[in-house]
Scaffold this motif. Structure first.
Motif, PDB file in Angstrom:
ATOM      1  N   ALA A 178       3.363  -0.126  11.390  1.00 53.85           N
ATOM      2  CA  ALA A 178       4.746  -0.079  10.964  1.00 53.85           C
ATOM      3  C   ALA A 178       5.034   1.311  10.669  1.00 53.85           C
ATOM      4  O   ALA A 178       6.228   1.559  11.448  1.00 53.85           O
ATOM      5  CB  ALA A 178       5.280  -1.350  10.351  1.00 53.85           C
ATOM      6  N   THR A 179       4.629   1.919   9.993  1.00 57.43           N
ATOM      7  CA  THR A 179       5.659   3.212   9.606  1.00 57.43           C
ATOM      8  C   THR A 179       5.501   4.230  10.152  1.00 57.43           C
ATOM      9  O   THR A 179       6.275   4.584  10.925  1.00 57.43           O
ATOM     10  CB  THR A 179       4.057   3.522   7.831  1.00 57.43           C
ATOM     11  N   GLY A 180       4.380   4.566  10.828  1.00 58.77           N
ATOM     12  CA  GLY A 180       4.216   5.260  12.174  1.00 58.77           C
ATOM     13  C   GLY A 180       4.577   4.974  13.171  1.00 58.77           C
ATOM     14  O   GLY A 180       6.341   5.911  13.744  1.00 58.77           O
ATOM     15  N   ALA A 207       6.909  10.620   5.716  1.00 55.58           N
ATOM     16  CA  ALA A 207       6.722  10.786   4.575  1.00 55.58           C
ATOM     17  C   ALA A 207       7.579  10.880   3.777  1.00 55.58           C
ATOM     18  O   ALA A 207       8.704  10.687   4.002  1.00 55.58           O
ATOM     19  CB  ALA A 207       5.552  11.970   3.681  1.00 55.58           C
ATOM     20  N   ASN A 208       7.686  10.064   1.790  1.00 57.98           N
ATOM     21  CA  ASN A 208       8.576   9.816   1.094  1.00 57.98           C
ATOM     22  C   ASN A 208       9.302  11.491   1.056  1.00 57.98           C
ATOM     23  O   ASN A 208       7.973  11.504   0.603  1.00 57.98           O
ATOM     24  CB  ASN A 208       7.617   9.399   0.230  1.00 57.98           C
ATOM     25  N   GLY A 209      10.375  11.770   0.397  1.00 58.90           N
ATOM     26  CA  GLY A 209      10.054  12.850   0.232  1.00 58.90           C
ATOM     27  C   GLY A 209      10.249  14.555   0.541  1.00 58.90           C
ATOM     28  O   GLY A 209       9.917  15.618  -0.164  1.00 58.90           O
ATOM     29  N   PRO A 260       1.224  -0.938   0.097  1.00 59.03           N
ATOM     30  CA  PRO A 260       0.044   0.290  -0.037  1.00 59.03           C
ATOM     31  C   PRO A 260       0.620   1.409   0.177  1.00 59.03           C
ATOM     32  O   PRO A 260       1.960   1.074   0.467  1.00 59.03           O
ATOM     33  CB  PRO A 260      -1.029  -0.143   1.170  1.00 59.03           C
ATOM     34  N   ASP A 261       0.697   2.149  -0.162  1.00 59.43           N
ATOM     35  CA  ASP A 261       0.861   3.886  -0.523  1.00 59.43           C
ATOM     36  C   ASP A 261      -0.483   4.950  -0.759  1.00 59.43           C
ATOM     37  O   ASP A 261      -1.723   4.087   0.314  1.00 59.43           O
ATOM     38  CB  ASP A 261       2.032   3.563  -2.113  1.00 59.43           C
ATOM     39  N   VAL A 262       0.110   5.647  -0.744  1.00 60.67           N
ATOM     40  CA  VAL A 262      -1.052   6.564  -0.706  1.00 60.67           C
ATOM     41  C   VAL A 262      -2.236   6.431  -1.302  1.00 60.67           C
ATOM     42  O   VAL A 262      -2.513   5.569  -2.208  1.00 60.67           O
ATOM     43  CB  VAL A 262      -0.658   8.692  -0.856  1.00 60.67           C
TER      44      VAL A 262
END
Ligand code: NAD
Length: 418
Positions: free
Chosen positions: A189-191, A317-319, A145-147
């Motif tokens: 996991a990302t958070g 976030a990425n970038g 998944p992503d945005v």
């Protein structure tokens, strides 16, 4: 977002900046700055009213020297070929920074999913999965998944792939629901890694994240979990925003209640526990100890960086910071824990999910979280060792030095073929 900086140029600048400190030939660096291949495709599906509509979609396989391509699929009207290329490159260096055996990939469809029904999104997702089928596989390329995508889309992709291949292959995609082969702890996991990395950065600076005030830009999967977990560590989340605007409370927001409000109304705006409504830009320039950008690329450009008052930034976030913005922040001694470490929890637990799928064995949430903690803390230590040894200007350059060396070593060890 503040700028139209091309994220693919940002990626290449970040690589060049680190290459100076590496004993890796220019020819190999040149190779590591470009994707191996990019699929550009047009998907045509039938809308619920019977009309046909065409959507542009991409999948970039950036580099597979360290393992199968790995990376999410984004549904957003702003998706471009160069954005997907950049995101796929960041995945390569992210997996290498945390030492998991993957290369990097990324995909996207140019769409505003809010404008489409669930059945239309299912048809579109299955059309994309059909197009991707020759490229993906448990040992080839593993989307996630992503945005604007999540368990629902991952389950559809898994089902489409397995139906077409006449097999069961849950490891072809990660971020699935638990009953479809997902992992405990994946959603968080990302958070989780974003706040573990922030905690380590505060510790490195001789401070304690539990005393910090925090602002979070973007209240989706990555941002809201980061807000919840950092508050559980004792920090005070004073501001949160999403694409509609932001809210502020001097004494702290209750992150779970803010999420409940967003679930009900579609936005954090209007949350009754806030003292003030603020703009997205205000959230980024508040006088807080920790800033967590958790929306999209280019949120902090050179101009905005001058107004940033946070001491530490942990990039969910990425970038989210342009290279020019990075330079300003380095001059101001703002410590930035880069995306390729801070948000690497998502791909790390995706890796655990894939390992569990291959083992046909389900891990406990405690095991997932413990193993994630070890990987992020070890990666942070490797980053700070490199930062100090080379007297580098930023944690980001340190992460790239570590990561590029690992990818270059894998490439050179493979020898030449044919
Ligand atoms: P999401 O779709 O769940 O949430 C995105 C959030 O950002 C939403 O709340 C949206 O309203 C908000 N947003 C969009 N534009 C904004 C703006 N201009 N200002 C403020 N808020 C804005 O997406 P996500 O999965 O949470 O991803 C967010 C970021 O984290 C992306 O950069 C993504 O690549 C990165 N990331 C996500 C994962 C993951 O596992 N989900 C892993 C690694 C990195």
């Amino acid at each position: 977002m503040g700028t139209d900086t091309n994220p693919f140029n940002s990626l290449q600048e970040q690589i060049d900046e680190a290459a100076v400190y590496l004993d890796v030939g220019d020819d190999v660096i040149e190779r590591l700055k470009h994707p191996e291949r990019v699929l550009e495709t047009n998907l045509t599906i039938e809308r619920d009213d019977g009309e046909l509509e065409r959507f542009k979609a991409f999948r970039s396989q950036f580099n597979g020297d360290r393992g199968p391509y790995k990376g999410g699929i984004r549904y957003h009207p702003g998706v471009t070929r160069d954005e997907v290329k950049a995101l796929s490159g960041w995945m390569v260096y992210k997996c290498a920074t945390v030492g998991i055996p993957y290369g990097g990939g990324k995909g996207g469809i140019v769409i505003d999913p809010d404008e489409y029904s669930e059945t239309e999104l299912e048809r579109l997702t299955r059309a994309f999965a059909t197009e991707l089928r020759p490229l993906i596989g448990e040992d080839r390329d593993i989307p996630a998944p992503d945005v604007n995508t999540g368990q629902r889309e991952m389950n559809w992709i898994k089902d489409t792939y397995e139906t077409l291949e006449n097999t069961t292959a849950p490891g072809v995609i990660t971020g699935k629901a638990i009953d479809s082969g997902g992992s405990e702890g994946r959603v968080e996991a990302t958070g989780r890694s974003t706040v573990i990395a922030a905690r380590e950065a505060f510790d490195y600076l001789g401070e304690d994240v539990s005393d910090a005030t925090v602002a979070v830009q973007g209240y989706g999967n990555a941002g809201w979990i980061a807000a919840k977990l950092v508050a559980e560590m004792g920090a005070t989340v004073v501001a949160a925003s999403d694409s509609s605007g932001g809210v502020y409370a001097e004494d702290g927001l209750d992150p779970v209640a803010v999420k409940g409000h967003k679930r009900e109304t579609g936005s954090v705006v209007g949350f009754e526990g806030a003292n003030e409504e603020i703009t997205n830009e205000d959230v980024l320039t508040l006088d807080v100890d920790l800033l967590i950008p958790a929306a999209l690329e280019n949120a902090i450009d050179e101009e905005l960086a001058h107004d940033v008052k946070a001491d530490v930034i942990s990039e969910a976030a990425n970038g989210p910071i342009t290279p020019d913005g990075d330079a300003v922040l380095a001059e101001k001694d703002v410590y930035v824990v880069p995306d390729i470490l801070a948000n690497a929890g998502g791909v790390t637990v995706s890796y655990f999910e894939w390992v569990q799928n291959r083992q046909r064995f389900h891990w406990s949430e405690e095991r997932v979280n413990d193993e994630l903690e070890t990987i992020i803390v070890d990666a942070f230590d490797a980053l700070t060792d490199t930062y100090e040894e080379n007297d580098l200007a930023s944690f980001r350059t340190a992460a790239y030095v570590v990561a590029i060396q690992r990818v270059a070593d894998a490439y050179e060890q493979a020898g030449s073929f044919p």
